[in-house]
Write a protein that holds these residues in place. Structure first.
Motif, PDB file in Angstrom:
ATOM      1  N   PHE A 203     -73.212  -1.632  59.941  1.00 32.25           N
ATOM      2  CA  PHE A 203     -72.918  -0.327  59.353  1.00 32.25           C
ATOM      3  C   PHE A 203     -72.293  -0.477  57.971  1.00 32.25           C
ATOM      4  O   PHE A 203     -71.363  -1.273  57.773  1.00 32.25           O
ATOM      5  N   VAL A 204     -72.825   0.302  57.039  1.00 30.96           N
ATOM      6  CA  VAL A 204     -72.312   0.294  55.664  1.00 30.96           C
ATOM      7  C   VAL A 204     -70.981   1.039  55.634  1.00 30.96           C
ATOM      8  O   VAL A 204     -70.887   2.156  56.161  1.00 30.96           O
ATOM      9  N   PRO A 205     -69.933   0.462  55.036  1.00 32.03           N
ATOM     10  CA  PRO A 205     -68.659   1.191  54.913  1.00 32.03           C
ATOM     11  C   PRO A 205     -68.876   2.525  54.211  1.00 32.03           C
ATOM     12  O   PRO A 205     -69.635   2.613  53.240  1.00 32.03           O
ATOM     13  N   LYS A 206     -68.223   3.556  54.705  1.00 28.14           N
ATOM     14  CA  LYS A 206     -68.425   4.883  54.127  1.00 28.14           C
ATOM     15  C   LYS A 206     -67.939   4.956  52.687  1.00 28.14           C
ATOM     16  O   LYS A 206     -68.490   5.679  51.862  1.00 28.14           O
ATOM     17  N   GLU A 207     -66.899   4.208  52.399  1.00 28.38           N
ATOM     18  CA  GLU A 207     -66.413   4.149  51.021  1.00 28.38           C
ATOM     19  C   GLU A 207     -65.645   2.854  50.821  1.00 28.38           C
ATOM     20  O   GLU A 207     -65.122   2.265  51.766  1.00 28.38           O
ATOM     21  N   GLY A 208     -65.607   2.416  49.575  1.00 29.08           N
ATOM     22  CA  GLY A 208     -64.843   1.217  49.263  1.00 29.08           C
ATOM     23  C   GLY A 208     -65.487  -0.049  49.802  1.00 29.08           C
ATOM     24  O   GLY A 208     -66.606  -0.060  50.307  1.00 29.08           O
ATOM     25  N   MET A 209     -64.719  -1.134  49.692  1.00 26.62           N
ATOM     26  CA  MET A 209     -65.163  -2.457  50.086  1.00 26.62           C
ATOM     27  C   MET A 209     -64.196  -3.005  51.124  1.00 26.62           C
ATOM     28  O   MET A 209     -62.980  -2.860  50.970  1.00 26.62           O
ATOM     29  N   ARG A 215     -61.459  -9.962  48.851  1.00 23.34           N
ATOM     30  CA  ARG A 215     -60.598 -11.107  48.539  1.00 23.34           C
ATOM     31  C   ARG A 215     -61.395 -12.412  48.530  1.00 23.34           C
ATOM     32  O   ARG A 215     -61.236 -13.241  47.615  1.00 23.34           O
ATOM     33  N   VAL A 216     -62.244 -12.597  49.537  1.00 25.61           N
ATOM     34  CA  VAL A 216     -63.033 -13.827  49.612  1.00 25.61           C
ATOM     35  C   VAL A 216     -63.994 -13.927  48.427  1.00 25.61           C
ATOM     36  O   VAL A 216     -64.129 -14.996  47.803  1.00 25.61           O
ATOM     37  N   ALA A 217     -64.672 -12.829  48.093  1.00 26.84           N
ATOM     38  CA  ALA A 217     -65.646 -12.845  47.001  1.00 26.84           C
ATOM     39  C   ALA A 217     -64.966 -13.144  45.661  1.00 26.84           C
ATOM     40  O   ALA A 217     -65.457 -13.977  44.880  1.00 26.84           O
ATOM     41  N   GLU A 218     -63.847 -12.496  45.382  1.00 24.93           N
ATOM     42  CA  GLU A 218     -63.166 -12.707  44.102  1.00 24.93           C
ATOM     43  C   GLU A 218     -62.563 -14.100  44.007  1.00 24.93           C
ATOM     44  O   GLU A 218     -62.583 -14.726  42.938  1.00 24.93           O
ATOM     45  N   LEU A 219     -62.053 -14.613  45.125  1.00 22.23           N
ATOM     46  CA  LEU A 219     -61.536 -15.976  45.146  1.00 22.23           C
ATOM     47  C   LEU A 219     -62.650 -16.986  44.916  1.00 22.23           C
ATOM     48  O   LEU A 219     -62.481 -17.975  44.189  1.00 22.23           O
ATOM     49  N   THR A 220     -63.812 -16.722  45.519  1.00 21.94           N
ATOM     50  CA  THR A 220     -64.961 -17.617  45.369  1.00 21.94           C
ATOM     51  C   THR A 220     -65.430 -17.674  43.924  1.00 21.94           C
ATOM     52  O   THR A 220     -65.722 -18.749  43.386  1.00 21.94           O
ATOM     53  N   MET A 221     -65.493 -16.520  43.274  1.00 22.66           N
ATOM     54  CA  MET A 221     -65.914 -16.490  41.870  1.00 22.66           C
ATOM     55  C   MET A 221     -64.929 -17.233  40.986  1.00 22.66           C
ATOM     56  O   MET A 221     -65.310 -17.972  40.071  1.00 22.66           O
ATOM     57  N   ASP A 222     -63.643 -17.064  41.264  1.00 23.12           N
ATOM     58  CA  ASP A 222     -62.608 -17.690  40.441  1.00 23.12           C
ATOM     59  C   ASP A 222     -62.540 -19.189  40.678  1.00 23.12           C
ATOM     60  O   ASP A 222     -62.470 -19.978  39.719  1.00 23.12           O
ATOM     61  N   ARG A 223     -62.551 -19.615  41.935  1.00 23.48           N
ATOM     62  CA  ARG A 223     -62.326 -21.026  42.267  1.00 23.48           C
ATOM     63  C   ARG A 223     -63.554 -21.890  42.038  1.00 23.48           C
ATOM     64  O   ARG A 223     -63.448 -23.022  41.533  1.00 23.48           O
ATOM     65  N   TYR A 224     -64.747 -21.384  42.414  1.00 27.02           N
ATOM     66  CA  TYR A 224     -65.948 -22.219  42.385  1.00 27.02           C
ATOM     67  C   TYR A 224     -66.921 -21.857  41.266  1.00 27.02           C
ATOM     68  O   TYR A 224     -67.994 -22.461  41.167  1.00 27.02           O
ATOM     69  N   LYS A 225     -66.563 -20.897  40.436  1.00 24.05           N
ATOM     70  CA  LYS A 225     -67.396 -20.488  39.305  1.00 24.05           C
ATOM     71  C   LYS A 225     -68.789 -20.015  39.750  1.00 24.05           C
ATOM     72  O   LYS A 225     -69.801 -20.247  39.070  1.00 24.05           O
ATOM     73  N   LEU A 226     -68.835 -19.343  40.889  1.00 17.37           N
ATOM     74  CA  LEU A 226     -70.077 -18.742  41.335  1.00 17.37           C
ATOM     75  C   LEU A 226     -70.214 -17.360  40.713  1.00 17.37           C
ATOM     76  O   LEU A 226     -69.225 -16.628  40.601  1.00 17.37           O
ATOM     77  N   ARG A 227     -71.433 -17.011  40.326  1.00 16.82           N
ATOM     78  CA  ARG A 227     -71.650 -15.759  39.621  1.00 16.82           C
ATOM     79  C   ARG A 227     -72.835 -15.000  40.210  1.00 16.82           C
ATOM     80  O   ARG A 227     -73.817 -15.583  40.670  1.00 16.82           O
ATOM     81  N   ILE A 228     -72.729 -13.675  40.158  1.00 13.91           N
ATOM     82  CA  ILE A 228     -73.812 -12.800  40.601  1.00 13.91           C
ATOM     83  C   ILE A 228     -74.864 -12.709  39.511  1.00 13.91           C
ATOM     84  O   ILE A 228     -74.541 -12.535  38.327  1.00 13.91           O
ATOM     85  N   LYS A 229     -76.127 -12.814  39.904  1.00 13.85           N
ATOM     86  CA  LYS A 229     -77.243 -12.694  38.978  1.00 13.85           C
ATOM     87  C   LYS A 229     -78.149 -11.556  39.440  1.00 13.85           C
ATOM     88  O   LYS A 229     -78.647 -11.560  40.567  1.00 13.85           O
ATOM     89  N   LYS A 230     -78.337 -10.565  38.573  1.00 11.04           N
ATOM     90  CA  LYS A 230     -79.282  -9.481  38.849  1.00 11.04           C
ATOM     91  C   LYS A 230     -80.568  -9.745  38.067  1.00 11.04           C
ATOM     92  O   LYS A 230     -80.533 -10.133  36.896  1.00 11.04           O
ATOM     93  N   LEU A 231     -81.683  -9.537  38.735  1.00  7.84           N
ATOM     94  CA  LEU A 231     -82.966  -9.896  38.171  1.00  7.84           C
ATOM     95  C   LEU A 231     -83.616  -8.756  37.397  1.00  7.84           C
ATOM     96  O   LEU A 231     -83.392  -7.577  37.687  1.00  7.84           O
ATOM     97  N   THR A 232     -84.441  -9.134  36.427  1.00  4.70           N
ATOM     98  CA  THR A 232     -85.363  -8.219  35.762  1.00  4.70           C
ATOM     99  C   THR A 232     -86.784  -8.703  36.076  1.00  4.70           C
ATOM    100  O   THR A 232     -86.979  -9.820  36.557  1.00  4.70           O
TER     101      THR A 232
END
Length: 410
Positions: A203-209, A215-232
């Motif tokens: 189930f998709v959260p009705k609002e927010g995250m 916390r896990v996602a932001e820590l992962t981006m900061d610690r391991y330099k992982l980045r989201i890529k959106k495609l064209t």
């Protein structure tokens, strides 16, 4: 004494009658091999006729069935061979099945297996028995030592027979079947469980995250330099060949799982052209490792609005005259409450780093914007706890189960 002799004679005659009746029923089933395009059309059409009006089935597009089953169009025939069979009773088609040998899979997993797929039949156990016997005989002719299925040519085809969740809406990437199918399998001598899959409604959260996911996602981006890529579209079809990068991750992510055979470059081209031309790229998320110089893709999330209701409105799986409009409404205008999670994969060495959370960190706001209420997961092996643990951030329920069967051919 005469009474007992008389009784014994009656029992003998009754037994003889039942045997003769059984033999008559069995002999009434005629198995024919698909020999030409007209036969193939009959093979494809049988499924539409059998499930017409069913509110849970997701009919395949006719053009997709023709492409997949045609030896001239499906690149899987580079390493597969197959024959298709139709069952007739009293001159009427009552069942179908495909016999497939995936030589690449057999070599990779050290199995001599013939697969049965595209299996559909009326509620007559003699029909299902005759269909499976046709595949067994084909496998023996080819030197195979076991039969497994339902499976397609590759892992990109639907797999597993539904054993739970007959009152749940199916997805375009999975098989739906009536509840009598597994009951028939229970009556087949020698068949047993080879693998079970589970599916989840998330189930998709009705609002927010969800706080933990954030916390896990932001820590992962900061610690391991992982980045989201959106495609064209240029990313996918241009020189960067992100489409191939996506399927390379799929190969490396799922290569160790049941039924999987590694995709070739030609197959990757085929799947890129098949899927990415109509995907809403907002609903596709990649993860790159920016701690490495070439920024490799290490995670993939391919999702799309559910097409099941739209497919049900395509007469005999055809886009014309009005089917295209229903598909367009679902894809472009998101006229559905459900999102299908087609392919969610992260390379094994990144899973413990929280990379999975990063996928939904990006996708959840998009789902909320489009008004989706829940997501349907793809099939997951029941033993794959690492994949199933990614749903712990959400409210979810396990609502479907599927099984692949096996039998030794002696």
């Amino acid at each position: 004494m005469y009474f007992y002799c008389y009784l014994a004679e009656i029992c003998y005659l009754c037994t003889l009658f039942l045997v003769l009746k059984h033999n008559m029923m069995t002999s009434a089933i005629e198995i024919k091999r698909v020999e030409n395009k007209r036969d193939l059309e009959t093979f494809i059409q049988f499924r539409y006729d059998l499930y017409r009006g069913d509110k849970y089935d997701a009919p395949n597009l006719h053009s997709d069935e023709v492409r997949t089953l045609s030896k001239e169009k499906n690149s899987a025939f580079e390493f597969c061979e197959a024959e298709y069979f139709l069952a007739y009773k009293d001159g009427k088609v009552v069942g179908r099945v495909a016999a497939i040998i995936n030589h690449r899979y057999n070599e990779q997993w050290q199995r001599d297996a013939v697969r049965f797929g595209w299996i559909d039949f009326i509620d007559d156990v003699e029909v299902s028995r005759a269909l499976l016997k046709a595949v067994e005989d084909y496998g023996r002719e080819k030197g195979m030592k076991e039969i497994i299925g339902p499976l397609g040519f590759t892992d990109m085809d639907p797999e597993g027979m539904l054993t739970r969740g007959f009152d749940q809406l199916n997805t375009m990437a999975t098989l739906y079947n009536y509840d009598y199918y597994p009951r028939h399998m229970e009556q087949m001598e020698g068949y047993e469980k080879d693998n079970d899959y589970v599916e989840y409604k998330v189930f998709v959260p009705k609002e927010g995250m969800p706080d933990k996911m954030r916390r896990v996602a932001e820590l992962t981006m900061d610690r391991y330099k992982l980045r989201i890529k959106k495609l064209t579209k240029q990313d996918v079809f241009g020189p960067a060949k992100y489409g191939h990068k996506v399927f390379d991750v799929i190969n490396r992510t799922f290569g160790h799982l049941y039924g999987y055979s590694t995709m070739s470059e030609k197959q990757m081209d085929e799947y890129v052209n098949m899927y990415f031309k109509f995907l809403d790229l907002d609903m596709v998320t990649l993860i790159e490792d920016h701690s490495l110089e070439d920024h490799p893709v290490i995670g993939v999330g391919i999702t799309l609005p559910s097409l099941t209701r739209a497919l049900q409105k395509c007469h005999n799986g055809r886009l014309w005259p009005f089917g295209w409009w229903h598909i367009l409404r679902a894809l472009k205008f998101h006229k559905t409450d459900i999102v299908d999670c087609l392919l969610i994969g992260v390379l094994p060495e990144y899973r413990s780093k929280g990379a999975n959370a990063l996928l939904f960190y990006d996708l959840i706001p998009i789902y909320q914007k489009y008004g989706f209420l829940w997501g349907e997961t793809h099939v997951e092996m029941e033993t794959n706890g690492k994949v199933q643990s990614q749903w712990m951030y959400f409210d979810y329920e396990q609502h479907k189960r599927r099984r692949c069967f096996k039998k030794a051919l002696v």
